[in-house]
Design an enzyme around this catalytic site. Structure first.
Site, PDB file in Angstrom:
ATOM      1  N   LYS A 274       9.095 -34.776 -65.322  1.00 30.41           N
ATOM      2  CA  LYS A 274       7.726 -35.019 -64.559  1.00 30.41           C
ATOM      3  C   LYS A 274       7.103 -36.454 -65.278  1.00 30.41           C
ATOM      4  O   LYS A 274       7.554 -36.789 -66.454  1.00 30.41           O
ATOM      5  CB  LYS A 274       6.737 -33.694 -64.914  1.00 30.41           C
ATOM      6  CG  LYS A 274       6.937 -32.533 -64.357  1.00 30.41           C
ATOM      7  CD  LYS A 274       6.045 -31.416 -65.207  1.00 30.41           C
ATOM      8  CE  LYS A 274       6.429 -30.363 -64.124  1.00 30.41           C
ATOM      9  NZ  LYS A 274       5.792 -30.293 -63.096  1.00 30.41           N
ATOM     10  N   ARG A 348      10.563 -21.346 -58.503  1.00 28.55           N
ATOM     11  CA  ARG A 348      11.005 -20.408 -57.485  1.00 28.55           C
ATOM     12  C   ARG A 348      12.208 -19.833 -57.799  1.00 28.55           C
ATOM     13  O   ARG A 348      12.777 -18.967 -57.002  1.00 28.55           O
ATOM     14  CB  ARG A 348      10.957 -21.262 -56.037  1.00 28.55           C
ATOM     15  CG  ARG A 348      11.701 -22.414 -56.110  1.00 28.55           C
ATOM     16  CD  ARG A 348      11.480 -23.261 -54.977  1.00 28.55           C
ATOM     17  NE  ARG A 348      10.122 -24.164 -55.069  1.00 28.55           N
ATOM     18  CZ  ARG A 348       9.629 -24.959 -54.501  1.00 28.55           C
ATOM     19  NH1 ARG A 348      10.290 -25.358 -53.033  1.00 28.55           N
ATOM     20  NH2 ARG A 348       8.404 -25.581 -54.735  1.00 28.55           N
TER      21      ARG A 348
END
Length: 498
Positions: A274, A348
């Site tokens: 990130k 996920r």
């Protein structure tokens, strides 16, 4: 932090001993007005409160706090008038308006305030009490010096038409606020102190004295049972992953509910790193796990007549020589394979394992919540969760989310996006490869692991679970505790309606 003691009285608030007396105000068509429910306080001031409030510039708008010395007109030396906003056509305000005003007034109390009397309870006792419990929240365990005296007690004035003594409303409001604040504490704890193993220990501490059972699977047990998503995401950290299984069975439980919450105790993005800006906010990437754990404890404390099992995967997503890579293929719990295109789409993957395991218990409903996608914030902003899943159950959950004041909006799972998750190597890829409909695509990915005919819902709380701006209403800066109140409301609704 310690919570203030709450009590109810039917005494005249004018004569009650306190440091502060709280009243509500509303935006009238001709200016600010005292909210109905405290006529004796209004009458204690010559000419009434409306004129005085107007002089000091009050408008009655939501979250507005005005402080007025009472000069002996009430036993409390200070009056706080807090804005509720506009009333409806019948002159009424909502529970959320009361809850928010109560929180704003509580946050505005000075450090020298120990005892408070509130008349907001004449509008809605439960909402006023809950707002106080949420507004009184402080997270100061990492401060080297104390920030001031904490609020000791709040006495709520009983409405004349309230049936009973109000104790049931106080008990429920106190328990809910406690659960929300427990989730906030977990979210606000820095990641050097909150990692998979310590999260498991904190959970064990929270359930002590309740009827909740806890099972903790370590990395060896996860490998033995084939939890490829959890192990893959957690492979880059020196602090190995865990899977929590919490079980509560209430008396006369008629329905089984599975809860699943994402627990990435810190998310660097892994090898798909990130940007540095705001990466420190990723300490909140376990907000779904925090909410689920807190809600199970709440259900046990309130004795919900349900059988609830929570499955909570816990990992750190860090880059290292052992981290999983873009291009890897992971075999998930249950056997499906996933090609990794982006290691920052990690939530996920651990949820896929947890959902598959949760479905094996054959629940009547499955509720999953997670800080899953930045696309949720783009689509719905910082305060509105995206709610996806089985259409009927999705709409039910979204409506209850709005009723609690946490907010939620039903979103579709368009079939045309499913093809974008196809992989040449595996059963599916973990991202689509484009930016369009990212929140919905994540929901579609999760749907691949939900058992057929199981009513389920996915609540994306990427924005609402963490407030990186100024405090408002009963919401502090930092962890918000969303969606504890939503899940609790859904559980109560299932217990009542089936």
């Amino acid at each position: 932090m310690s919570s203030p003691t709450l009590a109810v009285t039917d005494s005249d608030p004018v004569g009650l001993v306190a440091d502060v007396l709280i009243i509500g105000t509303v935006q009238g068509t001709d200016g600010v007005l005292p909210a109905p429910g405290a006529p004796t306080v209004d009458a204690a001031f010559p000419g009434g409160l409306a004129a005085l409030l107007t002089v000091v510039g009050a408008t009655g708008r939501a979250d507005e706090v005005v402080k007025i010395p009472t000069q002996g007109r009430t036993t409390a030396p200070l009056l706080i008038a807090v804005g509720l906003g506009k009333t409806d056509a019948s002159g009424n305000v909502t529970a959320e308006q009361v809850r928010r005003a109560s929180g704003a007034a509580t946050r505005a109390l000075g450090d020298d305030v120990a005892q408070v009397v509130s008349t907001l309870s004449t509008l809605d006792l439960g909402a006023a009490a809950q707002g106080t419990g949420l507004g009184a929240y402080r997270f100061d365990q990492y401060k080297s010096s104390e920030e001031g005296r904490a609020l000791d007690s709040v006495t709520f004035v009983k409405a004349a038409d309230l049936e009973g003594d109000g104790s049931a409303s106080l008990t429920a409001a106190t328990a809910i606020a406690k659960a929300v604040n427990s989730a906030r504490d977990l979210v606000n704890t820095p990641p050097n102190d909150l990692f998979p193993e310590s999260f498991a220990q904190r959970t064990a501490d929270l359930i002590r004295g309740t009827d909740v059972e806890l099972e903790v699977l370590d990395e060896k047990e996860l490998a033995k049972e084939g939890y490829g998503g959890i192990l893959g995401v957690g492979a880059g950290s020196s602090r190995p992953p865990r899977l929590l299984r919490l079980r509560y069975k209430g008396a006369k439980a008629a329905k089984k509910v599975a809860l699943v919450g994402k627990g990435v105790t810190f998310d660097s993005g892994g090898i798909s790193l990130k940007p540095a800006a705001d990466m420190h906010h990723m300490t909140s990437d376990m907000a779904g796990a925090a909410a689920v754990v807190a809600t199970v404890v709440l259900a046990a404390e309130l004795g919900y007549p349900l059988e609830i099992t929570a499955t909570v995967p816990l990992v750190e997503n860090l880059p290292s020589g052992t981290a999983y890579r873009p291009g890897d293929v992971l075999t998930m719990f249950g056997g499906k394979t996933v090609e990794i295109l982006n290691t920052d789409a990690e939530g996920r993957l651990i949820l896929a394992d947890a959902i598959t395991r949760a479905a094996e218990d054959e629940p009547d409903y499955l509720i999953e919540t997670s800080t899953l996608t930045g696309a949720q914030v783009v689509a719905l902003g910082k305060r509105t969760a995206g709610v996806m899943g089985s259409e009927e159950f999705r709409d039910r959950v979204a409506e209850l989310a709005r009723a609690t004041g946490e907010g939620g909006w039903a979103m579709p799972l368009p079939e045309e996006l499913r093809g974008d998750l196809d992989s040449k190597l595996a059963d599916l890829a973990n991202v689509t490869g484009h930016r369009w409909g990212g929140m919905l695509a994540a929901g579609i990915f999760l749907r691949e692991f939900v058992a057929d005919d199981l009513p389920w819902v996915h609540i994306d709380i990427a924005g609402p679970s963490y407030n990186d701006k100024g405090a408002w209403g009963y919401t502090p800066k930092g962890g918000t505790g969303v969606p504890v109140r939503t899940i609790a409301a859904v559980l109560a609704d299932i217990a009542e309606q089936g």
